[in-house]
Design an enzyme around this catalytic site. Structure first.
Site, short mmCIF file in Angstrom:
data_model
loop_
_atom_site.label_atom_id
_atom_site.label_comp_id
_atom_site.label_asym_id
_atom_site.label_seq_id
_atom_site.Cartn_x
_atom_site.Cartn_y
_atom_site.Cartn_z
N GLU A 122 0.85 -1.27 -0.07
CA GLU A 122 0.08 0.30 0.16
C GLU A 122 0.93 1.38 0.01
O GLU A 122 0.81 2.29 -0.52
CB GLU A 122 -0.88 0.00 1.37
N CYS A 153 -1.96 -2.61 7.18
CA CYS A 153 -1.33 -2.30 8.43
C CYS A 153 -1.48 -1.12 8.99
O CYS A 153 -2.01 -0.25 8.34
CB CYS A 153 -0.13 -2.91 8.50
#
Ligand code: THU
Length: 138
Positions: free
Chosen positions: A61, A94
């Site tokens: 990401e 995360c």
């Protein structure tokens, strides 16, 4: 029941799955792909890039968001994020990635996918409630 997506979201998920194939994950063996779509229609991808020190590993990401920024994207330019991994349950970003994604993408839709279906469709505001936000610094 598989979730039905708009064609542009299908393309975003497909891009995340393709990017996953470039993951450099010799330590965990866990390959992740991500893709962001910009308001001008561009799709920019990322994969996780691990490091022998472990702690310097970058998630897919963050790689996708940083690549987009390095190609000129700025907060407000991002439209959606997709993440793909080879898991039956969703692989959500995360905590560190949530903060980075928020900085640039704010409350965009997030599509979490396995290799053959989209398992969760959510939004950044649900993944990161009450975020620390650059607007607080002004
Ligand atoms: N990872 C990602 O790239 N994205 C996530 O959303 C979760 C975790 C990576 C980091 C590391 O390379 C591997 O997956 C195992 O944690």
């Amino acid at each position: 029941m598989p979730l039905t997506l708009a064609p542009e979201d299908d393309a975003l998920v497909a891009a995340a799955r393709l990017a996953r194939q470039h993951a450099f994950a010799p330590f965990s063996g866990f390959q992740v792909g991500a893709a962001v779509r910009l308001r001008d229609g561009r799709i920019i991808t990322g994969c996780n890039v691990e490091n022998a020190t472990y702690g310097l590993t970058l998630c897919a990401e963050r790689v996708a968001v940083f690549k987009a920024v390095s190609e000129g994207a700025r907060p407000g330019d991002f439209e959606a994020l997709a993440v793909a991994a080879d898991t039956t349950e969703a692989t959500p970003p995360c905590g560190a990635c949530r903060q980075i994604v928020w900085e640039f993408c704010r409350d965009v839709p997030v599509l979490l996918a396995s290799l053959d279906e989209v398992t969760v469709v959510t939004r950044m505001a649900d993944l990161l409630p009450l975020p620390f936000d650059a607007r607080l610094l002004r």
